[in-house]
Design a protein around this motif. Sequence first.
Motif, mmCIF file in Angstrom:
data_model
loop_
_atom_site.group_PDB
_atom_site.id
_atom_site.type_symbol
_atom_site.label_atom_id
_atom_site.label_comp_id
_atom_site.label_asym_id
_atom_site.label_seq_id
_atom_site.Cartn_x
_atom_site.Cartn_y
_atom_site.Cartn_z
ATOM 1 N N LYS A 14 -27.926 12.722 38.813
ATOM 2 C CA LYS A 14 -28.989 12.657 37.817
ATOM 3 C C LYS A 14 -30.323 12.772 38.544
ATOM 4 O O LYS A 14 -30.389 12.661 39.777
ATOM 5 C CB LYS A 14 -28.893 11.371 36.993
ATOM 6 N N HIS A 54 -30.932 19.747 38.790
ATOM 7 C CA HIS A 54 -31.183 20.427 37.514
ATOM 8 C C HIS A 54 -30.155 21.543 37.306
ATOM 9 O O HIS A 54 -29.568 21.668 36.222
ATOM 10 C CB HIS A 54 -32.608 20.978 37.484
ATOM 11 N N MET A 57 -26.695 20.253 36.400
ATOM 12 C CA MET A 57 -26.587 19.856 34.992
ATOM 13 C C MET A 57 -26.352 21.080 34.110
ATOM 14 O O MET A 57 -25.505 21.056 33.204
ATOM 15 C CB MET A 57 -27.851 19.122 34.558
ATOM 16 N N LYS A 58 -27.080 22.148 34.387
ATOM 17 C CA LYS A 58 -26.939 23.392 33.615
ATOM 18 C C LYS A 58 -25.542 23.991 33.810
ATOM 19 O O LYS A 58 -24.890 24.399 32.837
ATOM 20 C CB LYS A 58 -28.020 24.381 34.064
ATOM 21 N N ARG A 60 -22.842 22.435 34.609
ATOM 22 C CA ARG A 60 -21.869 21.566 33.937
ATOM 23 C C ARG A 60 -21.836 21.879 32.444
ATOM 24 O O ARG A 60 -20.762 21.985 31.851
ATOM 25 C CB ARG A 60 -22.214 20.099 34.196
ATOM 26 N N GLU A 61 -23.004 22.044 31.838
ATOM 27 C CA GLU A 61 -23.064 22.392 30.411
ATOM 28 C C GLU A 61 -22.372 23.717 30.138
ATOM 29 O O GLU A 61 -21.793 23.915 29.068
ATOM 30 C CB GLU A 61 -24.521 22.464 29.947
ATOM 31 N N GLU A 62 -22.420 24.627 31.110
ATOM 32 C CA GLU A 62 -21.799 25.946 30.968
ATOM 33 C C GLU A 62 -20.325 25.951 31.389
ATOM 34 O O GLU A 62 -19.686 27.001 31.383
ATOM 35 C CB GLU A 62 -22.572 26.972 31.801
ATOM 36 N N ASP A 63 -19.780 24.779 31.772
ATOM 37 C CA ASP A 63 -18.389 24.647 32.202
ATOM 38 C C ASP A 63 -18.090 25.528 33.415
ATOM 39 O O ASP A 63 -17.008 26.093 33.537
ATOM 40 C CB ASP A 63 -17.433 24.981 31.043
ATOM 41 N N TYR A 66 -18.948 21.238 38.381
ATOM 42 C CA TYR A 66 -19.094 19.808 38.149
ATOM 43 C C TYR A 66 -19.372 19.148 39.497
ATOM 44 O O TYR A 66 -18.485 19.095 40.354
ATOM 45 C CB TYR A 66 -17.822 19.240 37.497
#
Length: 180
Positions: A14, A54, A57-58, A60-63, A66
């Motif tokens: 984070k 940053h 995180m992006k 991870r959102e896009e799979d 991780y």
Amino acid sequence: MGLVGNDIFIRFFKDGDAEDLLDFHVRNGELIQKYSPTFADGYFTLESKRQYIHNSMKLREEDKQYSFGIFLKDNETLIGDVSLYRVSRGSLQRSLIGYSLDHQYTGKGYATEAVSLAVYFAFNELNLHRVDAGVMLSNIGSMRVLEKAGFHKEGIERKGVKINGQWEDHQIFAIISDHN
């Protein structure tokens, strides 16, 4: 807290982790560089760590990736990182795994624990079928981590990754889910 083991836990990076991540990379840069592609200019800056977090995180959102920090349970000190990257879906359902650990914490089983937790996440949260790893032949410690985490050797990838200007052979490891 993320995924919790006996002595460590892993959780997604984070924003507030940037300074600790920079400190980890500065303290361990020489060791990490020994087994990694050449670092980009600006790698050892706070801004680059903020950008990395940053981007993680992006991704991870896009799979697609991780990325976790590895933290000691007793004092929440960042001691390393582990990532599932190049996540492939469809008929592959797999990813690669990579990790690094602060040199002062090696030999205590923390890397094996972190890899095992990341594999658990890959199989039980992402429903992946397979996780692969490649290790330079000179990196005996990393091979032991993977073997202790349940990975098996599959063969040698000849000159597969350019490390410090040289194409290096890698021992390929994999672990396969028994339920998906």
